[in-house]
Structures are given as C-alpha cells and as structure tokens.
Design an enzyme around this catalytic site. Sequence first.
Site, PDB file in Angstrom:
ATOM      1  N   ARG A  98       0.870  -1.198   0.000  1.00 50.23           N
ATOM      2  CA  ARG A  98       0.000   0.000   0.000  1.00 50.23           C
ATOM      3  C   ARG A  98       0.897   1.235   0.000  1.00 50.23           C
ATOM      4  NH1 ARG A  98      -4.997   0.225   3.964  1.00 50.23           N
ATOM      5  NH2 ARG A  98      -5.861   1.499   2.297  1.00 50.23           N
ATOM      6  N   GLN A 205     -15.294   1.588   7.103  1.00 48.04           N
ATOM      7  CA  GLN A 205     -14.503   1.373   8.325  1.00 48.04           C
ATOM      8  C   GLN A 205     -15.184   2.002   9.548  1.00 48.04           C
ATOM      9  OE1 GLN A 205     -13.252   2.324   5.395  1.00 48.04           O
ATOM     10  NE2 GLN A 205     -11.168   1.645   5.055  1.00 48.04           N
ATOM     11  N   ASP A 246      -2.681   9.052   7.727  1.00 45.22           N
ATOM     12  CA  ASP A 246      -1.773   8.080   7.108  1.00 45.22           C
ATOM     13  C   ASP A 246      -0.419   8.679   6.793  1.00 45.22           C
ATOM     14  OD1 ASP A 246      -4.640   7.098   6.529  1.00 45.22           O
ATOM     15  OD2 ASP A 246      -3.321   5.355   6.296  1.00 45.22           O
TER      16      ASP A 246
HETATM   17  O1  MRU Z   1      -7.660   2.255   4.262  1.00 46.92           O
HETATM   18  P1  MRU Z   1      -7.461   2.190   5.738  1.00 46.92           P
HETATM   19  O2  MRU Z   1      -8.625   1.564   6.442  1.00 46.92           O
HETATM   20  O3  MRU Z   1      -6.147   1.573   6.117  1.00 46.92           O
HETATM   21  O4  MRU Z   1      -7.410   3.702   6.179  1.00 46.92           O
HETATM   22  C1  MRU Z   1      -7.209   3.993   7.529  1.00 46.92           C
HETATM   23  C2  MRU Z   1      -7.203   5.443   7.839  1.00 46.92           C
HETATM   24  O5  MRU Z   1      -7.332   6.289   6.978  1.00 46.92           O
HETATM   25  C3  MRU Z   1      -6.917   5.807   9.256  1.00 46.92           C
HETATM   26  O6  MRU Z   1      -7.608   6.956   9.630  1.00 46.92           O
HETATM   27  C4  MRU Z   1      -5.410   6.057   9.420  1.00 46.92           C
HETATM   28  O7  MRU Z   1      -4.674   4.981   8.898  1.00 46.92           O
HETATM   29  C5  MRU Z   1      -5.025   6.275  10.818  1.00 46.92           C
HETATM   30  S1  MRU Z   1      -5.178   4.847  11.813  1.00 46.92           S
HETATM   31  C6  MRU Z   1      -4.700   5.270  13.382  1.00 46.92           C
END
Ligand code: MRU
Length: 364
Positions: A98, A205, A246
């Site tokens: 990713r 999510q 992220d």
């Molecule tokens: O695609 P994901 O579910 O991995 O995205 C997660 C997010 O955007 C979260 O807000 C981010 O990773 C922070 S987690 C503490």
Amino acid sequence: MTTEKTILDYDTVALDDTDSALVIIDQTKLPGKIELLRLHTAEEIWNAIYLLQVRGAPAIGVAAGFGIYLLAKQIDTTDFLIFYEEFSRAKQYLDSSRPTAVNLSWALNRMEQVVLAHKNEPIPTIKQLLKETAIRIQEEDIDICRRIGEHGLSLVKPGDGILTHCNAGKLATSRYGTATAPIYLGHERGYEFHVYADETRPLLQGARLTAFELQSAGIDVTLICDNMSAMVMKQGKVNAVFVGCDRVAANGDAANKIGTSVVATVAKHYGVPFYVCAPTSTIDWNTPTGADIMIEERKPSEVTDMWYEKRMAPEGVKVYNPAFDVTDAELISGIVTEYGVARAPFTESLKKIKLLKENEENGR
Ligand code: MRU
C-alpha cells in the site's frame, strides 16, 4: 463468573514466534465474525495488507515489523551479503502493498537499520535483534497512543460531542487507537462523550469497525452516513472532530481516509475544531506538502458492488475510487502527537516536535 470476550480483548496484530506466524484479526469480516488469520509467507502478508485484513497506518507498521522479521527468520544462510540481499527483496515487496500510509516504510526502514548496524554480527544475532525491534515497535505504539490520548483529552471536556471519520481506533493500532485514544481515556475517567462515527464509504470502516469497537467498550456512539456531518455540526452536536492520518507532510497537510477533507471543510464552516491525531511515525518530514503524497486508488467494484446484494451502478460507468484525500493544513486546528499538540504554522511546530522526539531518543 465468566465475562464474554469482546473485540477489545483480541490483539489487532500479534507475533506467534513458535509457529513463525503473524496473527491478525481479519478486519474484512468485522463486525459479523471475529476470525484470526495466521500468516506465514510474504504473499500472505502482502495480501493481508493490500486487502485491508490488517489496516490503519500504525497497525500496518506493526504488521510490517513482525512480517519482515518472520521473512528474515526464513533466510537460510550464514553469509551477510546473501542475507541482506534476500532481506531487501522481502522489504521492497512488503513495501509495495500500500502506498499512502508512511508507517509501512517507516517500520521497514527501521528494521533495515537494525540489519545494517549489525552487519558484522552472526546472522542468528541479527534475527534476534530484528525480533526485539519488532516487539519494541508494537510496545511503543501502545505507549504513543496513550500519550496522544492524554494530549487529545486536554482539548475536550466531559459531555462533549466528538465526531470521527474512518477507523483510527484500537483496530488500527495496538491499543487505544489515535483518534479514539482521547475517547477511550475519557471514558475510563467518566467523561461521557457522545461520539458520531461517519460510516466511511466505500469500505465502511466507520460503520464496521469504529462503531463496533466503541460500542463494545460501552461508549455512547451514533453511526451517521458520511453526508450527515454538516447536519450534526449545524445542530451543535459536535464540539470537536478527531481523525487519524496516514501521512502528515512537513507543512502540516495530512492524508487520511477519503472524505476527511470534506469533514474538515464543514468543521471550519461551523467553527468546530478539527484535530488530526498522528504518532510521529506518521509524520513524513521528507514530504514537503500534501501534493507530494501518493494517493492509493482502489478497485471500482468497491464503489459499485461491495455491500450490495446486486450491483447498484450502471454497467460500464466510469468510477474514481481514491482511498485517501489530503486535508489542507489551514483547515487543521491542531496535530495531536505523542509530544503534544502542534499548531499553525505547522512547518515550525512540526520541526519542534521532531526535536523533542530526537532529544527523547538520544536520552534513551
Ligand atoms: O484504508 P485504511 O482503512 O487503512 O485507512 C485507515 C485510515 O485512513 C486511518 O484513519 C489512518 O490509517 C489512521 S489509523 C490510526
């Protein structure tokens, strides 16, 4: 008396060294089923990250740490150069799973530093040090989230309404979460927050994970669709927004789950403070601005088919499915790190955070 286990009793990511397995909760099955996956090969680990069976920036970092240790453990040689070549290949492979969450490459680079710093040691010693470092990454994650929680808690008061987007919770970290850390700590101290969880299209999510874990903890959580955040803010139900992220660029622009920047724009309009919770492992001082952050694009079927009994969009329609967006620094009231809350101008305040981190590391 036996109390029933909840999702909070399971480790998001764990190492079973005896079985040489990376153990994760399969987050694609939540909230319907709590299923643990045991991953052994590079392909299994890559797929689990790519498919979001393990997800959330810090949890991806922890999984990458354990994952690269397990792959290094399988390298059967006493020759450092051969070991390093195979290690690098595995590292590069995992890193390609990713692109947006910087914690993935941050953890892998930290593991690589261990290898390079001990190149004159026997390979079994290097493997042992890799294991210790991966465990430390996880332990630090717990401590860091708790510290973020304390700083975040100082920004709100008992009874407040808090809105969050996506899942930056326990399921995205090793414990507490980042955006949810102030909520969990407040809950422990009787703050009685009212939490609004955005559902977070297209992968839900917020609905599947945040609503699930907060409800399991006995926290007052209300699920709303992504397009309802303006409504609840206008109604005065939200005193603060906490989101995770992220990757934070050096100027404070922050990439987080798609839709975050919409929430930030609405929050600014209604005068609601918008806080980004970020461990320093998520701050990328080498990325000058949000425009330099690579945004992952995912399959159209996540938008058109997933979660529906039947496809709900016309066959052949064009679909754009970016997984993240960048919230401009000017929309952010504060970036909550384990070293305190950085405020605008972020270029300066994030440099100070970096200094605090370096000082703490040098004092260790
Ligand atoms: O695609 P994901 O579910 O991995 O995205 C997660 C997010 O955007 C979260 O807000 C981010 O990773 C922070 S987690 C503490």
